[in-house]
Motif scaffolding. Structure first.
Motif, short mmCIF file in Angstrom:
data_model
loop_
_atom_site.label_atom_id
_atom_site.label_comp_id
_atom_site.label_asym_id
_atom_site.label_seq_id
_atom_site.Cartn_x
_atom_site.Cartn_y
_atom_site.Cartn_z
N GLU A 108 2.22 -0.79 -17.47
CA GLU A 108 3.47 -0.37 -16.85
C GLU A 108 3.63 -1.08 -15.52
O GLU A 108 2.66 -1.26 -14.77
CB GLU A 108 3.50 1.15 -16.63
CG GLU A 108 3.46 1.92 -17.93
CD GLU A 108 3.76 3.40 -17.75
OE1 GLU A 108 4.57 3.74 -16.86
OE2 GLU A 108 3.18 4.21 -18.51
N ALA B 143 5.49 1.32 -4.82
CA ALA B 143 6.79 0.67 -5.03
C ALA B 143 7.71 0.93 -3.85
O ALA B 143 8.43 0.02 -3.40
CB ALA B 143 7.41 1.18 -6.32
N LEU C 63 6.10 -1.28 -11.93
CA LEU C 63 7.04 -0.50 -11.13
C LEU C 63 7.17 -1.14 -9.75
O LEU C 63 6.16 -1.35 -9.08
CB LEU C 63 6.55 0.95 -10.99
CG LEU C 63 7.41 1.89 -10.15
CD1 LEU C 63 8.78 2.11 -10.82
CD2 LEU C 63 6.71 3.23 -9.96
N ALA D 39 9.06 3.46 -14.40
CA ALA D 39 8.36 2.21 -14.74
C ALA D 39 8.86 1.62 -16.05
O ALA D 39 9.51 2.28 -16.86
CB ALA D 39 6.86 2.45 -14.81
N ARG E 94 4.55 -4.10 -6.04
CA ARG E 94 4.79 -4.02 -7.47
C ARG E 94 3.53 -3.48 -8.13
O ARG E 94 2.51 -4.17 -8.20
CB ARG E 94 5.14 -5.40 -8.04
CG ARG E 94 5.45 -5.43 -9.53
CD ARG E 94 5.91 -6.83 -9.93
NE ARG E 94 6.29 -6.91 -11.33
CZ ARG E 94 5.73 -7.74 -12.22
NH1 ARG E 94 4.78 -8.57 -11.82
NH2 ARG E 94 6.14 -7.76 -13.46
N PRO F 119 4.55 5.13 -7.59
CA PRO F 119 5.86 5.20 -6.92
C PRO F 119 5.76 5.03 -5.41
O PRO F 119 6.68 4.47 -4.79
CB PRO F 119 6.36 6.60 -7.29
CG PRO F 119 5.66 6.95 -8.55
CD PRO F 119 4.30 6.33 -8.42
#
Length: 289
Positions: free
Chosen positions: A28, A57, A30, A13, A62, A54
């Motif tokens: 953050e 993502a 990512l 990130a 996002r 994650p």
């Protein structure tokens, strides 16, 4: 003193400092795609999303994971900690990041600002997900509240900074107690260290307890809103091992489109205990919208 350069807690990130009318929010980001705003609770920081973000993502979203006001690397609120005020700052944060709309997710103390976002600015919230938090004093949580609110609510809300005075030299033990009680699997040692460090000291504890001191005002705001309004945003309630189905029961009378799910073998900190299942539910919910 806060670090000038922030380190990411989410793998891969980017960390941002977003200045908003006297507040700096650490967030953050990512991934690429539709925004998913992830709001943590207590005693947590943005780091609790490190296994969920994650996965979002990788699925084409996002992830945006801020530290709430006064917690982690974010500075204290200047307009108070009522959920509607926090939501206003979060909307401005989305503006700075270039996100007109977002799927909004809240757990624990993050539930009420997430709710306030959808209630006050439904045009900005594509979908809403609430997990393991109460929505003020709306009907539906009577079974959970049959013996009153959990003991720490009154302790944290005590006037004059009593709680942070009492805990100033015992912050680590106190935070570890909640992390241990909130997870059936146990938090990894490195994640525990990050969170413990974030709540070390009287000032950090005081900022956290200010969120609790604002709970009565937030409950009043929600109660007034719910008298003649309903959520129009597609909403998902994810229960864990503490509040369980109470969040969904509070939502049922005021939500036109509600999906509910109870996670098995899960404690209170749902993104930590069941990150795969939690992320899958978020992705399915967002794609359905």
């Amino acid at each position: 003193m806060r670090q000038m350069t922030l380190s990411p807690h989410l793998p891969g990130a980017t960390v941002h400092r977003i200045p908003i009318d006297g507040v700096e929010l650490a967030v953050e980001t990512l991934g690429q795609g539709p925004a998913v705003l992830l709001l943590h609770g207590f005693p947590h920081t943005r780091a609790i999303w490190r296994d969920v973000a994650p996965r979002l993502a990788a699925a084409g979203f996002r992830a945006l994971a801020p530290d709430l006001h006064g917690l982690g690397d974010s500075t204290p609120a200047v307009r108070g900690y009522q959920a509607s005020a926090i939501a206003t700052d979060l909307l401005r944060m989305l503006d700075v990041l270039g996100d007109r709309e977002a799927h909004v997710v809240g757990t624990d103390l993050g539930v009420t600002p997430a709710f306030a976002l959808a209630a006050s600015s439904p045009e900005r919230v594509t979908s809403l997900t609430l997990s393991e938090g109460l929505i003020g004093l709306l009907p539906g949580a009577e079974a959970f509240l049959r013996q009153g609110l959990p003991w720490w609510f009154g302790f944290h809300q005590a006037p004059g900074g009593l709680a942070e005075d009492v805990l100033e030299n015992s912050a680590e033990r106190y935070v570890r107690f909640f992390l241990s009680a909130g997870s059936r699997r146990g938090l990894p040692a490195d994640l525990t260290r990050v969170i413990v460090e974030a709540y070390r000291g009287k000032t950090s504890l005081g900022n956290a307890f200010d969120h609790y001191r604002a709970v009565p005002a937030t409950a009043e705001w929600i109660g007034n809103w719910a008298q003649d309004q309903r959520l129009t945003t597609p909403t998902l309630a994810i229960g864990g091992g503490a509040i369980g189905a109470a969040t969904a029961r509070q939502l049922e009378p005021i939500t036109g489109c509600l999906t509910q799910h109870l996670l098995e073998d899960c404690g209170h900190i749902t993104p930590i205990d069941q990150p795969d299942a939690f992320a899958d539910l978020l992705i399915e919910h967002a794609r359905a919208v």
